[in-house]
Design a protein around this motif. Structure first.
Motif, mmCIF file in Angstrom:
data_model
loop_
_atom_site.group_PDB
_atom_site.id
_atom_site.type_symbol
_atom_site.label_atom_id
_atom_site.label_comp_id
_atom_site.label_asym_id
_atom_site.label_seq_id
_atom_site.Cartn_x
_atom_site.Cartn_y
_atom_site.Cartn_z
ATOM 1 N N GLY A 111 0.794 -1.222 0.000
ATOM 2 C CA GLY A 111 0.000 0.000 0.000
ATOM 3 C C GLY A 111 0.825 1.270 0.000
ATOM 4 O O GLY A 111 0.273 2.373 -0.002
ATOM 5 N N LYS A 112 2.141 1.144 -0.001
ATOM 6 C CA LYS A 112 3.031 2.307 0.081
ATOM 7 C C LYS A 112 2.824 3.271 -1.094
ATOM 8 O O LYS A 112 2.941 4.477 -0.940
ATOM 9 C CB LYS A 112 4.482 1.834 0.128
ATOM 10 N N TYR A 113 2.532 2.731 -2.264
ATOM 11 C CA TYR A 113 2.377 3.557 -3.465
ATOM 12 C C TYR A 113 0.944 3.497 -4.001
ATOM 13 O O TYR A 113 0.722 3.642 -5.201
ATOM 14 C CB TYR A 113 3.361 3.099 -4.546
ATOM 15 N N ALA A 114 -0.014 3.306 -3.129
ATOM 16 C CA ALA A 114 -1.408 3.136 -3.540
ATOM 17 C C ALA A 114 -1.907 4.309 -4.387
ATOM 18 O O ALA A 114 -2.593 4.109 -5.384
ATOM 19 C CB ALA A 114 -2.304 2.941 -2.323
ATOM 20 N N GLY A 115 -1.559 5.512 -4.013
ATOM 21 C CA GLY A 115 -1.992 6.698 -4.759
ATOM 22 C C GLY A 115 -1.450 6.718 -6.170
ATOM 23 O O GLY A 115 -2.170 7.003 -7.134
ATOM 24 N N ARG A 116 -0.187 6.405 -6.313
ATOM 25 C CA ARG A 116 0.431 6.388 -7.641
ATOM 26 C C ARG A 116 -0.139 5.259 -8.488
ATOM 27 O O ARG A 116 -0.418 5.433 -9.672
ATOM 28 C CB ARG A 116 1.936 6.215 -7.527
ATOM 29 N N ILE A 117 -0.272 4.092 -7.891
ATOM 30 C CA ILE A 117 -0.799 2.935 -8.615
ATOM 31 C C ILE A 117 -2.219 3.228 -9.090
ATOM 32 O O ILE A 117 -2.563 2.968 -10.241
ATOM 33 C CB ILE A 117 -0.744 1.667 -7.734
ATOM 34 N N ASP A 118 -3.044 3.801 -8.229
ATOM 35 C CA ASP A 118 -4.419 4.117 -8.600
ATOM 36 C C ASP A 118 -4.455 5.176 -9.698
ATOM 37 O O ASP A 118 -5.264 5.097 -10.623
ATOM 38 C CB ASP A 118 -5.205 4.577 -7.378
ATOM 39 N N SER A 119 -3.564 6.151 -9.625
ATOM 40 C CA SER A 119 -3.499 7.193 -10.643
ATOM 41 C C SER A 119 -3.167 6.611 -12.015
ATOM 42 O O SER A 119 -3.808 6.936 -13.022
ATOM 43 C CB SER A 119 -2.457 8.236 -10.245
ATOM 44 N N VAL A 120 -2.195 5.720 -12.067
ATOM 45 C CA VAL A 120 -1.818 5.087 -13.335
ATOM 46 C C VAL A 120 -2.957 4.222 -13.858
ATOM 47 O O VAL A 120 -3.274 4.248 -15.050
ATOM 48 C CB VAL A 120 -0.520 4.261 -13.169
ATOM 49 N N ARG A 121 -3.599 3.475 -12.964
ATOM 50 C CA ARG A 121 -4.705 2.621 -13.376
ATOM 51 C C ARG A 121 -5.852 3.455 -13.946
ATOM 52 O O ARG A 121 -6.434 3.115 -14.977
ATOM 53 C CB ARG A 121 -5.212 1.774 -12.207
ATOM 54 N N ARG A 122 -6.162 4.582 -13.298
ATOM 55 C CA ARG A 122 -7.233 5.460 -13.790
ATOM 56 C C ARG A 122 -6.889 6.026 -15.164
ATOM 57 O O ARG A 122 -7.744 6.094 -16.047
ATOM 58 C CB ARG A 122 -7.500 6.598 -12.811
ATOM 59 N N LYS A 123 -5.637 6.428 -15.346
ATOM 60 C CA LYS A 123 -5.233 6.983 -16.647
ATOM 61 C C LYS A 123 -5.299 5.926 -17.741
ATOM 62 O O LYS A 123 -5.772 6.193 -18.850
ATOM 63 C CB LYS A 123 -3.824 7.568 -16.555
ATOM 64 N N ALA A 124 -4.826 4.728 -17.450
ATOM 65 C CA ALA A 124 -4.872 3.647 -18.441
ATOM 66 C C ALA A 124 -6.325 3.280 -18.750
ATOM 67 O O ALA A 124 -6.690 3.060 -19.910
ATOM 68 C CB ALA A 124 -4.107 2.428 -17.937
ATOM 69 N N SER A 125 -7.161 3.241 -17.728
ATOM 70 C CA SER A 125 -8.573 2.928 -17.907
ATOM 71 C C SER A 125 -9.250 4.003 -18.768
ATOM 72 O O SER A 125 -10.033 3.694 -19.665
ATOM 73 C CB SER A 125 -9.254 2.824 -16.546
ATOM 74 N N GLY A 126 -8.919 5.250 -18.506
ATOM 75 C CA GLY A 126 -9.467 6.354 -19.301
ATOM 76 C C GLY A 126 -9.037 6.263 -20.757
ATOM 77 O O GLY A 126 -9.818 6.533 -21.672
ATOM 78 N N PHE A 127 -7.784 5.866 -20.984
ATOM 79 C CA PHE A 127 -7.292 5.701 -22.348
ATOM 80 C C PHE A 127 -8.097 4.629 -23.082
ATOM 81 O O PHE A 127 -8.516 4.821 -24.223
ATOM 82 C CB PHE A 127 -5.804 5.332 -22.337
ATOM 83 N N VAL A 128 -8.332 3.503 -22.416
ATOM 84 C CA VAL A 128 -9.091 2.411 -23.026
ATOM 85 C C VAL A 128 -10.507 2.886 -23.360
ATOM 86 O O VAL A 128 -11.029 2.616 -24.444
ATOM 87 C CB VAL A 128 -9.126 1.166 -22.109
ATOM 88 N N GLU A 129 -11.131 3.624 -22.451
ATOM 89 C CA GLU A 129 -12.482 4.136 -22.697
ATOM 90 C C GLU A 129 -12.483 5.128 -23.857
ATOM 91 O O GLU A 129 -13.384 5.114 -24.691
ATOM 92 C CB GLU A 129 -13.044 4.779 -21.439
#
Length: 116
Positions: free
Chosen positions: A46-64
């Motif tokens: 969980g140390k980098y949860a914010g960064r991981i979530d940010s990257v996941r959201r950006k990748a998800s947005g790209f796919v959409e």
């Protein structure tokens, strides 16, 4: 005809194939992004949860976005943007990062890993 013209044609074909693939498999890609983010979060404790979530959201947005552009141009694809079940409740898609968790939006104005 130069060598670059041939490369441009091949690049165009590859782009079309990639966007078609994304449109046809959007749900699977979104699920994979969620699983990869969860895996990375577990491995880092969980140390980098914010960064991981940010990257996941950006990748998800790209796919959409790719799926939406396929639909608007008549290309194959589902045409339906799926909401990510792991997203925070009440957070609109593609919303600005949460300054309390996004490392670039830290309250002290710095970026990088949390100090501690």
């Amino acid at each position: 005809m130069s060598a670059f013209d041939g490369l441009k044609g091949k690049a165009s074909v590859l782009r079309t194939k990639a966007t078609d693939f994304i449109g046809q498999h959007q749900g699977q890609i979104q699920g994979g992004l969620t699983k990869a983010g969860d895996f990375a979060d577990r491995k880092t404790g969980g140390k980098y949860a914010g960064r991981i979530d940010s990257v996941r959201r950006k990748a998800s947005g790209f796919v959409e976005d790719v799926d939406r552009s396929n639909t608007s141009t008549g290309q194959p694809g589902s045409g339906t943007a799926q909401t990510d079940p792991s997203a925070r409740p009440g957070t609109p898609p593609n919303s600005p990062p949460d300054p309390t968790t996004d490392p670039k939006g830290r309250p002290d104005g710095t970026s990088g890993p949390p100090r501690g």
